[in-house]
Write an enzyme that holds these catalytic residues in place. Structure first.
Site, PDB file in Angstrom:
ATOM      1  N   ASP A 104      -6.463  50.601  46.102  1.00 23.19           N
ATOM      2  CA  ASP A 104      -7.608  50.104  45.344  1.00 23.19           C
ATOM      3  C   ASP A 104      -7.795  48.590  45.442  1.00 23.19           C
ATOM      4  O   ASP A 104      -8.811  48.061  44.989  1.00 23.19           O
ATOM      5  CB  ASP A 104      -7.467  50.464  43.858  1.00 23.19           C
ATOM      6  CG  ASP A 104      -7.684  51.942  43.578  1.00 23.19           C
ATOM      7  OD1 ASP A 104      -8.205  52.643  44.462  1.00 23.19           O
ATOM      8  OD2 ASP A 104      -7.322  52.392  42.472  1.00 23.19           O
TER       9      ASP A 104
ATOM     10  N   SER B 257      -4.303  46.598  40.444  1.00 23.09           N
ATOM     11  CA  SER B 257      -4.887  46.274  41.751  1.00 23.09           C
ATOM     12  C   SER B 257      -5.775  45.040  41.656  1.00 23.09           C
ATOM     13  O   SER B 257      -5.766  44.178  42.541  1.00 23.09           O
ATOM     14  CB  SER B 257      -5.698  47.460  42.270  1.00 23.09           C
ATOM     15  OG  SER B 257      -4.872  48.585  42.498  1.00 23.09           O
TER      16      SER B 257
ATOM     17  N   GLY C  15      -6.381  53.839  34.863  1.00 22.64           N
ATOM     18  CA  GLY C  15      -7.260  54.416  35.865  1.00 22.64           C
ATOM     19  C   GLY C  15      -8.454  53.544  36.199  1.00 22.64           C
ATOM     20  O   GLY C  15      -9.445  54.021  36.753  1.00 22.64           O
TER      21      GLY C  15
ATOM     22  N   VAL D  48      -4.518  48.695  30.662  1.00 22.09           N
ATOM     23  CA  VAL D  48      -3.283  48.787  31.454  1.00 22.09           C
ATOM     24  C   VAL D  48      -2.977  50.262  31.736  1.00 22.09           C
ATOM     25  O   VAL D  48      -3.012  51.097  30.823  1.00 22.09           O
ATOM     26  CB  VAL D  48      -2.108  48.135  30.701  1.00 22.09           C
ATOM     27  CG1 VAL D  48      -0.805  48.313  31.465  1.00 22.09           C
ATOM     28  CG2 VAL D  48      -2.403  46.646  30.467  1.00 22.09           C
TER      29      VAL D  48
ATOM     30  N   LYS E  69     -12.829  48.800  37.778  1.00 26.51           N
ATOM     31  CA  LYS E  69     -13.687  49.711  38.538  1.00 26.51           C
ATOM     32  C   LYS E  69     -13.759  51.053  37.824  1.00 26.51           C
ATOM     33  O   LYS E  69     -12.878  51.440  37.040  1.00 26.51           O
ATOM     34  CB  LYS E  69     -13.164  49.906  39.967  1.00 26.51           C
ATOM     35  CG  LYS E  69     -11.752  50.484  40.097  1.00 26.51           C
ATOM     36  CD  LYS E  69     -11.656  52.008  39.984  1.00 26.51           C
ATOM     37  CE  LYS E  69     -10.230  52.518  40.112  1.00 26.51           C
ATOM     38  NZ  LYS E  69     -10.072  53.924  39.714  1.00 26.51           N
TER      39      LYS E  69
END
Length: 298
Positions: free
Chosen positions: A137, A104, A99, A96, A10
């Site tokens: 998230d 998640s 952000g 990894v 995301k």
């Protein structure tokens, strides 16, 4: 038999952060966009719960019960009254600790994979409840597309989104999300932090599919904190905008940086310039919105 689930990364096109709550979390208005960088999690019957991982920076992924994929299997098994007898193999492509919600995403993928493997047919609403227990998230990783996350980010409202093209610059090392929020608290200490709200202009730009309109409204309240902890990210942001990106921002808590571009041709140009600049370790080109966690055909 085994079940494989593909799950997207995301980018936060808006991350508005409120003051810390009594429980230690922060109220958020978090506009998520799923993008076409995917991890895959494969669940296979096993004598006991184990986790393996391959892909870029796989050596930095925990393989014990702190891994969100393992925790997802444990929570689902506990609710079903069964043992979490499963081997989870994670094929990493999402950066990894970058952000982009890679951990998640793996949690959401493992949850869906185990639900299918064990034939539980858990209602979607219950899966989302488990996701919220796993992390703020995780529910969006299950849902994908585009959504506004409120509360601590786990309460989702779908939003409309046109197609957008992105370049992501992967930094050396990671950034701890709690550390970035702690730095946000330090930087805003003594100031009145407003209640987080989604920007109507940003939501309209997202729905329109107009990259120029979206570029003018991108915002991340955690960016000053991430730059405070990793000042070199400013050079990466400058290199991308200098190469023609319409806008640049730190992705979530960082240290991955995100560059909105007009089209695939622009993406290739910006990615090449970023790699040549020496300000990042690697680049990834993607588009969004992308679907959420999806069981792949056997």
């Amino acid at each position: 038999m085994s079940v494989t689930v593909r799950v997207p990364a995301k980018v936060n096109v808006q991350l508005a952060v409120g003051a810390a709550r009594p429980d230690g979390f922060h109220a958020l208005a978090n506009v998520f966009l799923a993008v076409s960088l995917f991890d895959e999690v494969t669940a296979t019957p096993a004598a006991t719960l184990t986790v393996t991982c391959e892909g870029p920076d796989a050596d930095r992924v925990p393989l014990d019960r702190t891994n969100l994929a393992a925790r997802a299997a444990e929570l689902l098994a506990e609710r079903a009254g069964i043992e979490p007898a499963v081997h989870l193999h994670i094929a990493k492509s999402i950066p990894v600790a970058g952000g982009m919600a890679g951990g998640s995403a793996d949690g959401a993928a493992a949850l869906l994979a185990c639900d299918a493997l064990w034939g539980l047919n858990t209602p979607r609403a219950e899966l989302l409840d488990i996701c919220a227990v796993l992390g703020s998230d995780v529910p969006f990783s299950l849902v994908g597309g585009a959504a506004l996350g409120t509360g601590r980010g786990e309460l989702l409202t779908p939003v409309e989104a046109g197609a957008f093209h992105w370049v992501f610059a992967v930094a050396d090392g990671g950034l701890s999300t709690p550390a970035v929020f702690h730095e946000f608290d330090r930087l805003t200490a003594g100031t009145a932090v407003p209640e987080p709200e989604a920007s109507p202009a940003l939501l309209a730009a997202l729905a329109s599919g107009d990259p120029d309109a979206l570029a003018a409204t991108l915002a991340n309240d955690l960016q000053p904190a991430a730059l405070s902890l990793r000042p070199a990210l400013a050079d990466t942001l400058a290199a991308g905008t200098g190469a023609g990106a319409l806008a640049a921002l730190v992705s979530g808590s960082g240290p991955t940086t995100a560059f909105l571009v007009r089209d695939e041709e622009a993406a290739a140009k910006v990615a090449a310039a970023l790699e040549a600049s020496g300000t990042c370790r690697a680049t990834r080109v993607a588009s969004g919105p992308a679907p959420g966690a999806t069981v792949l055909p056997a």
